[in-house]
Design an enzyme around this catalytic site. Structure first.
Site, PDB file in Angstrom:
ATOM      1  N   GLU A 183      -2.095 -11.737  20.006  1.00  0.00           N
ATOM      2  CA  GLU A 183      -0.837 -13.199  19.288  1.00  0.00           C
ATOM      3  C   GLU A 183      -1.451 -14.324  18.665  1.00  0.00           C
ATOM      4  O   GLU A 183      -2.913 -14.553  19.228  1.00  0.00           O
ATOM      5  CB  GLU A 183      -0.403 -13.500  21.252  1.00  0.00           C
ATOM      6  CG  GLU A 183       0.669 -14.868  21.087  1.00  0.00           C
ATOM      7  CD  GLU A 183       0.747 -14.792  22.516  1.00  0.00           C
ATOM      8  OE1 GLU A 183       0.680 -14.369  24.095  1.00  0.00           O
ATOM      9  OE2 GLU A 183       1.446 -15.854  22.338  1.00  0.00           O
ATOM     10  N   ARG A 196     -12.385  -4.840  29.938  1.00  0.00           N
ATOM     11  CA  ARG A 196     -12.312  -5.960  28.365  1.00  0.00           C
ATOM     12  C   ARG A 196     -13.880  -6.527  28.504  1.00  0.00           C
ATOM     13  O   ARG A 196     -14.256  -5.506  29.438  1.00  0.00           O
ATOM     14  CB  ARG A 196     -11.193  -6.772  29.239  1.00  0.00           C
ATOM     15  CG  ARG A 196     -11.238  -7.519  30.428  1.00  0.00           C
ATOM     16  CD  ARG A 196     -10.015  -8.673  30.879  1.00  0.00           C
ATOM     17  NE  ARG A 196     -10.978  -9.882  30.291  1.00  0.00           N
ATOM     18  CZ  ARG A 196      -9.637 -10.282  28.936  1.00  0.00           C
ATOM     19  NH1 ARG A 196      -8.380  -9.608  29.113  1.00  0.00           N
ATOM     20  NH2 ARG A 196      -9.905 -11.600  28.183  1.00  0.00           N
ATOM     21  N   LYS A 202      -8.133 -17.426  25.718  1.00  0.00           N
ATOM     22  CA  LYS A 202      -7.689 -18.550  24.974  1.00  0.00           C
ATOM     23  C   LYS A 202      -7.392 -19.556  25.470  1.00  0.00           C
ATOM     24  O   LYS A 202      -7.325 -21.044  24.861  1.00  0.00           O
ATOM     25  CB  LYS A 202      -6.446 -17.300  24.059  1.00  0.00           C
ATOM     26  CG  LYS A 202      -6.864 -16.603  22.816  1.00  0.00           C
ATOM     27  CD  LYS A 202      -6.124 -16.596  22.150  1.00  0.00           C
ATOM     28  CE  LYS A 202      -5.062 -15.088  22.964  1.00  0.00           C
ATOM     29  NZ  LYS A 202      -4.437 -14.474  21.421  1.00  0.00           N
TER      30      LYS A 202
HETATM   31  P1  ATP Z   1      -6.905 -14.052  25.976  1.00  0.00           P
HETATM   32  O1  ATP Z   1      -7.196 -13.739  27.305  1.00  0.00           O
HETATM   33  O2  ATP Z   1      -8.501 -14.647  25.886  1.00  0.00           O
HETATM   34  O3  ATP Z   1      -5.736 -14.739  26.266  1.00  0.00           O
HETATM   35  P2  ATP Z   1      -5.435 -12.217  25.077  1.00  0.00           P
HETATM   36  O4  ATP Z   1      -4.986 -10.746  25.874  1.00  0.00           O
HETATM   37  O5  ATP Z   1      -3.770 -13.093  26.129  1.00  0.00           O
HETATM   38  O6  ATP Z   1      -6.287 -12.539  25.537  1.00  0.00           O
HETATM   39  P3  ATP Z   1      -4.314 -11.212  22.616  1.00  0.00           P
HETATM   40  O7  ATP Z   1      -4.346 -11.989  21.272  1.00  0.00           O
HETATM   41  O8  ATP Z   1      -3.191 -10.860  23.463  1.00  0.00           O
HETATM   42  O9  ATP Z   1      -5.305 -11.936  23.285  1.00  0.00           O
HETATM   43  O10 ATP Z   1      -5.323 -10.112  22.322  1.00  0.00           O
HETATM   44  C1  ATP Z   1      -5.592  -9.240  20.885  1.00  0.00           C
HETATM   45  C2  ATP Z   1      -6.143  -7.904  22.236  1.00  0.00           C
HETATM   46  O11 ATP Z   1      -7.495  -8.192  22.034  1.00  0.00           O
HETATM   47  C3  ATP Z   1      -5.069  -6.927  23.059  1.00  0.00           C
HETATM   48  O12 ATP Z   1      -4.884  -5.809  22.822  1.00  0.00           O
HETATM   49  C4  ATP Z   1      -6.331  -7.293  24.098  1.00  0.00           C
HETATM   50  O13 ATP Z   1      -6.819  -5.864  24.805  1.00  0.00           O
HETATM   51  C5  ATP Z   1      -7.713  -7.980  23.571  1.00  0.00           C
HETATM   52  N1  ATP Z   1      -8.440  -8.456  23.945  1.00  0.00           N
HETATM   53  C6  ATP Z   1      -8.321  -9.544  24.529  1.00  0.00           C
HETATM   54  N2  ATP Z   1      -9.238  -9.979  25.641  1.00  0.00           N
HETATM   55  C7  ATP Z   1     -10.024  -8.958  25.249  1.00  0.00           C
HETATM   56  C8  ATP Z   1     -11.485  -9.018  25.999  1.00  0.00           C
HETATM   57  N3  ATP Z   1     -12.626  -9.675  26.782  1.00  0.00           N
HETATM   58  N4  ATP Z   1     -11.429  -7.953  25.431  1.00  0.00           N
HETATM   59  C9  ATP Z   1     -11.396  -6.548  25.326  1.00  0.00           C
HETATM   60  N5  ATP Z   1     -10.573  -7.027  24.515  1.00  0.00           N
HETATM   61  C10 ATP Z   1      -9.689  -8.098  24.354  1.00  0.00           C
HETATM   62 MG    MG Z   2      -2.055 -11.018  25.565  1.00  0.00          MG
END
Ligand code: ATP
Ligand code: MG
Length: 563
Positions: A38, A264, A274
């Site tokens: 995102e 994760r 984020k």
């Molecule tokens: P955050 O939790 O930091 O806000 P998010 O999951 O909302 O991150 P996205 O932009 O939706 O951020 O993530 C894009 C991709 O990265 C998704 O497929 C998510 O599962 C993966 N991702 C995010 N954080 C991690 C992590 N700590 N380890 C592995 N994959 C991750």
């Molecule tokens: Mg997300």
């Protein structure tokens, strides 16, 4: 033929095993994966794990990985983030080729799918407020209650949904919900919201829409439209898989990607969310998303981490289904392993103490030959100017030195690496009693650093010729948080655990003159001090700033051994 001596091939992780099985069985001819961020912030080390997994699978299978912006939340998203994400994925060494997509490009199709669901009697417009929807949803132990709007006729739903789209209703007054099962043991399935009204401009679609699809509805349809084979996401989406499958099954879509969840990446002494990283940026706790203390990709890049080090770290961590915490030291070791092989060795004095060689001719300069990498002669040699006045590290001198102190003290001899043996004769102090200068003598017979008479000199220290030195600012970094799990305490903010000593700025460092030519991609080992690179964001012509990427050894491991 394999022999016992060959290292066993690393077993496939469970996702790669599923993929290998699917290719072997003919279920898929090839893979199509995707990385779906995102654009509401910069990427962090956790995203690197997902990027290395999704793009790694594409590389291994000679197939493609899509970069898709999951941009369904107009209020929080921006083109600045879209651009930074592309830069970071590319920098990590991956390429999406022509496969750059935006969920917002599918808004028309997703809208049509919503209309289909309504027509099938599988979605309805609901006027409960957000609070009421939560209240009606029930709990893990109690079933939910049906919305009073649940059983309105299809025609009425179609009309209301069209009017939602046309902007006739205010934000928060109604939503479109899937009609699934208010008694499902999986709360995600209790008539989830598919569309909400948001009267805000979108960074790509402008004011075309005032209703936006929810993540769960958008994601499966975007995967399907792009013919993704394996949709890899983190474990928190495990319960959402049922909804992912329900949407595609109910709409009888021509293909149905398989969602697979993995654990994760969590790294201790930091936060990887984020939302929290944005707070650190907005509230000025760090200098920006690329602050070298942040475990964002841009922060790590500025700090001096190489893409290879980050990829190797992600490979070390591996892919599994069990939540775990990775020690920050593992990341730092990945940087060390990479830098140790490639970084040129140089001299940099971080806390300079001037010394004068009283028996060295005034005005004379010599060129000393130094190796750029003692373990890798291919990296060659360089020359270092040597003169009567030098800088050494203040900590390499001690007044009342214990016997085991093998560096400089009055009357003791030490080796200046690649130069001469010198003996300290006298200490000069200022009015406050602070040592300002050492007067030493050198032994002209020891050029190169060894004594022809074979006398033993244990200590070797680095140095820089004072008139030739490059003055620089050097920044040393420590962990951004003092707590191992900064966001574990629900009663306290993670910001209470910020490390006040995470940044040390040294303004008067003296470096060997060749470092004036350091470029943005160069990495150096300042001998005995760690690995460093130019901070391109703040260096100015004639005013270089260097970042310490990492110390030479894991000083934290040493500390816990001592405890
Ligand atoms: P955050 O939790 O930091 O806000 P998010 O999951 O909302 O991150 P996205 O932009 O939706 O951020 O993530 C894009 C991709 O990265 C998704 O497929 C998510 O599962 C993966 N991702 C995010 N954080 C991690 C992590 N700590 N380890 C592995 N994959 C991750
Ligand atoms: Mg997300």
């Amino acid at each position: 033929m394999t022999t016992d001596k060959e290292p066993a091939a690393k077993p496939l992780d469970f996702i790669r095993q599923i993929i290998a099985d699917d290719l072997a069985s003919g279920k898929h001819r090839t893979t199509v994966t995707r990385f779906p961020p995102e654009p509401n912030g910069f990427l962090h080390i956790g995203h690197a794990k997902s990027i290395c997994l999704n793009f790694g699978i594409a590389v291994e299978n000679n197939s493609v990985c899509h970069l898709r912006f999951d941009d369904t939340n107009p209020g929080k998203e921006s083109t600045e983030y879209v651009e930074s994400i592309q830069r970071d994925v590319r920098w990590l060494g991956f390429d999406w080729g022509p496969h750059l997509y935006y969920a917002s490009d599918y808004f028309d199709q997703i809208y049509d799918f919503a209309v289909q669901l309504i027509t099938l009697g599988k979605a309805y417009v609901c006027h409960l407020t957000g609070d009421e929807i939560r209240e009606y949803r029930g709990t893990l132990t109690e079933p939910g209650r049906e919305s009073p709007y649940r059983n309105r006729p299809v025609e009425e739903n179609l009309d209301l949904f069209t009017r939602m789209r046309n902007g006739e209703f205010d934000e928060g007054t109604c939503v479109l919900r899937a009609k699934i099962d208010m008694a499902s043991p999986n709360i995600v399935m209790r008539d989830p919201v598919l569309y909400r009204i948001l009267k805000s401009s979108h960074h790509r679609t402008g004011d075309k829409w005032c209703i936006y699809p929810m993540y769960d509805f958008t994601h499966c349809l975007s995967d399907m439209l792009e013919q993704i084979t394996h949709s890899l996401c983190t474990l928190e989406f495990e319960n959402n898989r049922a909804l992912y499958d329900w949407v595609l099954d109910t709409l009888h879509t021509p293909n149905h990607p398989r969602q697979i969840e993995f654990a994760r990446l969590n790294v201790n002494y930091t936060v990887t969310s984020k939302r929290k990283l944005l707070q650190l940026v907005n509230e000025g706790h760090v200098s920006g998303w690329d602050d070298p203390r942040m475990l964002t990709i841009s922060g790590l890049r500025r700090r001096g981490y190489t893409p290879a080090a980050i990829r190797s770290f992600c490979a070390t961590v591996g892919i599994g289904r069990r939540e775990s915490w990775i020690d920050m030291g593992v990341l730092e070791n990945a940087a060390r392993d990479d830098l140790n092989l490639h970084a040129r060795r140089v001299f940099g004095v971080l806390d300079p103490l001037r010394i004068v060689l009283t028996n060295y001719p005034e005005g004379q300069t010599e060129e000393m030959v130094a190796q750029n990498h003692p373990q890798n002669p291919a990296l060659g040699e360089r020359t270092l100017p040597f003169s009567r006045e030098l800088y050494i590290e203040r900590s390499d001198f001690m007044e009342d030195a214990p016997k085991k102190f093998f560096r400089l003290s009055v009357g003791r001899e030490v080796r200046l690496r690649y130069a001469y043996l010198i003996t300290c004769q006298e200490v000069a102090k200022d009015a406050q009693g602070r040592i300002v200068e050492l007067r030493c003598t050198y032994d002209p017979a020891t050029r190169g650093g060894s004594a022809p008479d074979g006398r033993k000199v244990k200590g070797t220290i680095h140095w820089v010729s004072a008139p030739h030195a490059l003055k620089a600012e050097v920044r040393l970094y420590d962990r951004l948080f003092t707590a191992e799990y900064p966001d574990a305490d629900k009663e306290r903010s993670f910001k209470e655990f910020l490390n006040p000593a995470s940044l040390t700025v040294l303004t008067d460092c003296m470096l060997e003159p060749g470092l004036a030519q350091a470029g943005p991609d160069d990495r150096f080992q300042f001998e005995r001090q760690g690995y460093f690179c130019l901070d391109t964001a703040t260096s100015a012509p004639g005013k270089p700033v260097f970042n310490r990427i990492v110390t030479l050894r894991d000083s934290w491991a040493k500390q816990s051994e001592a405890e």
